[in-house]
Design an enzyme around this catalytic site. Structure first.
Site, PDB file in Angstrom:
ATOM      1  N   GLY A   1     -70.973 -24.085  -6.286  1.00 54.29           N
ATOM      2  CA  GLY A   1     -69.952 -25.047  -5.871  1.00 54.29           C
ATOM      3  C   GLY A   1     -69.037 -24.481  -4.796  1.00 54.29           C
ATOM      4  O   GLY A   1     -69.255 -23.375  -4.291  1.00 54.29           O
TER       5      GLY A   1
ATOM      6  N   CYS B   1     -85.228 -13.424 -11.044  1.00 54.73           N
ATOM      7  CA  CYS B   1     -85.686 -13.406 -12.432  1.00 54.73           C
ATOM      8  C   CYS B   1     -86.214 -12.007 -12.732  1.00 54.73           C
ATOM      9  O   CYS B   1     -86.642 -11.298 -11.828  1.00 54.73           O
ATOM     10  CB  CYS B   1     -86.792 -14.447 -12.639  1.00 54.73           C
TER      11      CYS B   1
ATOM     12  N   THR C   1     -77.150 -18.483  -7.270  1.00 54.64           N
ATOM     13  CA  THR C   1     -75.754 -18.455  -7.758  1.00 54.64           C
ATOM     14  C   THR C   1     -75.230 -17.025  -7.892  1.00 54.64           C
ATOM     15  O   THR C   1     -75.992 -16.069  -8.010  1.00 54.64           O
ATOM     16  CB  THR C   1     -75.671 -19.137  -9.135  1.00 54.64           C
TER      17      THR C   1
ATOM     18  N   GLY D   1     -80.895 -21.290 -17.301  1.00 58.50           N
ATOM     19  CA  GLY D   1     -82.177 -20.576 -17.344  1.00 58.50           C
ATOM     20  C   GLY D   1     -83.216 -21.479 -16.714  1.00 58.50           C
ATOM     21  O   GLY D   1     -82.883 -22.366 -15.929  1.00 58.50           O
TER      22      GLY D   1
HETATM   23  C1  LIG Z   1     -77.257 -26.775 -13.137  1.00 58.05           C
HETATM   24  C2  LIG Z   1     -77.920 -25.888 -12.128  1.00 58.05           C
HETATM   25  C3  LIG Z   1     -79.279 -25.573 -12.270  1.00 58.05           C
HETATM   26  C4  LIG Z   1     -79.904 -24.759 -11.338  1.00 58.05           C
HETATM   27  N1  LIG Z   1     -81.245 -24.476 -11.478  1.00 58.05           N
HETATM   28  C5  LIG Z   1     -81.864 -23.727 -10.531  1.00 58.05           C
HETATM   29  C6  LIG Z   1     -83.262 -23.502 -10.591  1.00 58.05           C
HETATM   30  O1  LIG Z   1     -83.977 -23.989 -11.468  1.00 58.05           O
HETATM   31  N2  LIG Z   1     -83.823 -22.729  -9.631  1.00 58.05           N
HETATM   32  C7  LIG Z   1     -83.095 -22.175  -8.611  1.00 58.05           C
HETATM   33  O2  LIG Z   1     -83.666 -21.502  -7.751  1.00 58.05           O
HETATM   34  N3  LIG Z   1     -81.762 -22.407  -8.523  1.00 58.05           N
HETATM   35  C8  LIG Z   1     -81.144 -23.157  -9.447  1.00 58.05           C
HETATM   36  N4  LIG Z   1     -79.804 -23.409  -9.333  1.00 58.05           N
HETATM   37  C9  LIG Z   1     -79.051 -22.849  -8.202  1.00 58.05           C
HETATM   38  C10 LIG Z   1     -78.948 -23.887  -7.077  1.00 58.05           C
HETATM   39  O3  LIG Z   1     -80.233 -24.260  -6.616  1.00 58.05           O
HETATM   40  C11 LIG Z   1     -78.114 -23.341  -5.896  1.00 58.05           C
HETATM   41  O4  LIG Z   1     -78.739 -22.170  -5.418  1.00 58.05           O
HETATM   42  C12 LIG Z   1     -76.693 -23.002  -6.300  1.00 58.05           C
HETATM   43  O5  LIG Z   1     -76.199 -23.928  -7.229  1.00 58.05           O
HETATM   44  C13 LIG Z   1     -75.762 -22.931  -5.088  1.00 58.05           C
HETATM   45  O6  LIG Z   1     -75.657 -24.175  -4.441  1.00 58.05           O
HETATM   46  P1  LIG Z   1     -74.437 -25.199  -4.734  1.00 58.05           P
HETATM   47  O7  LIG Z   1     -73.156 -24.405  -4.656  1.00 58.05           O
HETATM   48  O8  LIG Z   1     -74.558 -26.253  -3.689  1.00 58.05           O
HETATM   49  O9  LIG Z   1     -74.665 -25.727  -6.102  1.00 58.05           O
HETATM   50  C14 LIG Z   1     -79.150 -24.220 -10.258  1.00 58.05           C
HETATM   51  C15 LIG Z   1     -77.797 -24.537 -10.123  1.00 58.05           C
HETATM   52  C16 LIG Z   1     -77.180 -25.367 -11.038  1.00 58.05           C
HETATM   53  C17 LIG Z   1     -75.717 -25.687 -10.859  1.00 58.05           C
END
Ligand SMILES: Cc1cc2nc3c(=O)[nH]c(=O)nc-3n(C[C@H](O)[C@H](O)[C@H](O)COP(=O)(O)O)c2cc1C
Length: 313
Positions: free
Chosen positions: A214, A127, A190, A70
């Site tokens: 990931g 959101c 995500t 969140g």
């Molecule tokens: C632990 C965690 C916290 C995240 N918090 C946010 C956030 O606060 N705001 C946001 O826009 N995306 C958030 N994301 C999504 C990431 O910014 C990114 O869009 C997503 O993880 C895909 O990239 P990756 O595969 O390289 O992790 C979060 C992802 C993770 C894993």
């Protein structure tokens, strides 16, 4: 020397690598040189304090992770007082990320963040809009266009819009964000998923569902970056499963002007520094002098085949 610099609208980045929101903090300076990064993207904040989601908030999956963190946030005043100051100690441009439950809240925050120390504002629109029955802004092109317009009209900063991949047609939302006045898109947040604890007949995450990130998501997000790149004319920033320099090049080939790196940092905390060091090695091997020349440089086999077929006909 290879030129790694890229432009996101008027913003010049010394290289295309930046952290994904929520996966970065200044404590990474214990393992890497943060000043190497193209930009620093902060964790999303909300206008007021909010606690975030119930635990457990993360679950490991095959080739990725699920999170339901969140947006735990101390609110914008605290962000302006402490985080902005802390991030300004580094040399890289700072990007604030904001999340809100109404257009008015987005407007309030984009206005408040239009300060010298902030180089761009990223709208996390995945959101619920409490004024539209809780429907996520990012899942609806009308809501997206309206909220981007309001944010843009209330800010002096470039507005980056982070899309949700949980839609049928990402280019429709990308076009809506561009029409609303976005300066760049971040593709993407995500993917909605869940994990099950079969021993205890329970969902693993405290919120039952969460966001998958990931390596597992990379092929899906690559396809979405390609679709957005061909639908709009503002820069696209790729984000999803990027773990090494080759992944960066793949995203740039399909049209990303820069990338954000998230989950791999939990596995290898210095991954972004490794990527920045490895990119010039790839460029030299391919005799590429400017990484920006790679943006959108892919050719598509299906188009080549149809070209050949046309020739035959
Ligand atoms: C632990 C965690 C916290 C995240 N918090 C946010 C956030 O606060 N705001 C946001 O826009 N995306 C958030 N994301 C999504 C990431 O910014 C990114 O869009 C997503 O993880 C895909 O990239 P990756 O595969 O390289 O992790 C979060 C992802 C993770 C894993």
């Amino acid at each position: 020397m290879v030129d790694l610099s890229v432009e996101i609208g008027n913003l010049h980045l010394k290289n295309p690598i930046m952290p994904a929101s929520g996966t970065f903090g200044p404590e990474l300076s214990n393992v890497m040189d943060i000043n190497l990064l193209g930009a620093l993207v902060a964790k999303s904040i909300t206008r007021d304090f909010q606690p975030g989601n119930p635990t457990p908030r993360v679950a490991e999956t095959d080739s990725g992770m699920l999170n339901s963190i969140g947006i735990p946030s101390k609110g914008i005043e605290e962000f302006l007082k402490t985080t902005v100051r802390e991030y300004s100690n580094f040399k890289s441009p700072v990007v604030a990320s904001i999340s809100a439950h109404s257009e008015a809240e987005f407007a309030y925050m984009t206005n408040a963040l239009s300060i010298e120390q902030i180089s761009a504002i990223e709208l996390n629109i995945s959101c619920p809009n409490l004024e539209a029955g809780g429907k996520s802004f990012a899942l609806d092109s009308n809501l997206t266009e309206k909220v981007v317009k309001v944010a843009k009209n209330n800010s002096k900063k470039p507005i980056w819009v982070k899309l949700s991949p949980n839609v049928t047609d990402i280019s429709e939302i990308a076009i809506a964000a561009e029409n609303g006045g976005a300066d760049a898109l971040v593709v993407a947040n995500t993917l909605l998923g869940m994990a099950v604890d079969s021993e205890n007949f329970r969902a693993v995450l405290g919120t039952t569902t969460g966001g998958l990130s990931g390596r597992a998501v990379k092929p899906i997000i690559l396809r979405m970056v390609k679709e957005c790149y061909h639908s709009i004319s503002i820069p696209v920033i790729g984000c999803g499963g990027i773990s090494n320099a080759t992944d960066v090049v793949e995203f740039m080939l399909v049209g990303a002007s820069a990338v954000q790196v998230g989950t791999v940092t939990f596995e290898h905390p210095a991954a972004m520094e490794t990527i920045i060091n490895d990119l010039p090695i790839w460029c030299k091997r391919k005799n590429i002098k400017r990484i920006a020349d790679v943006i959108g440089a892919i050719t598509f086999p299906d188009r080549e085949i149809s070209g050949v077929m046309e020739g035959i006909r």
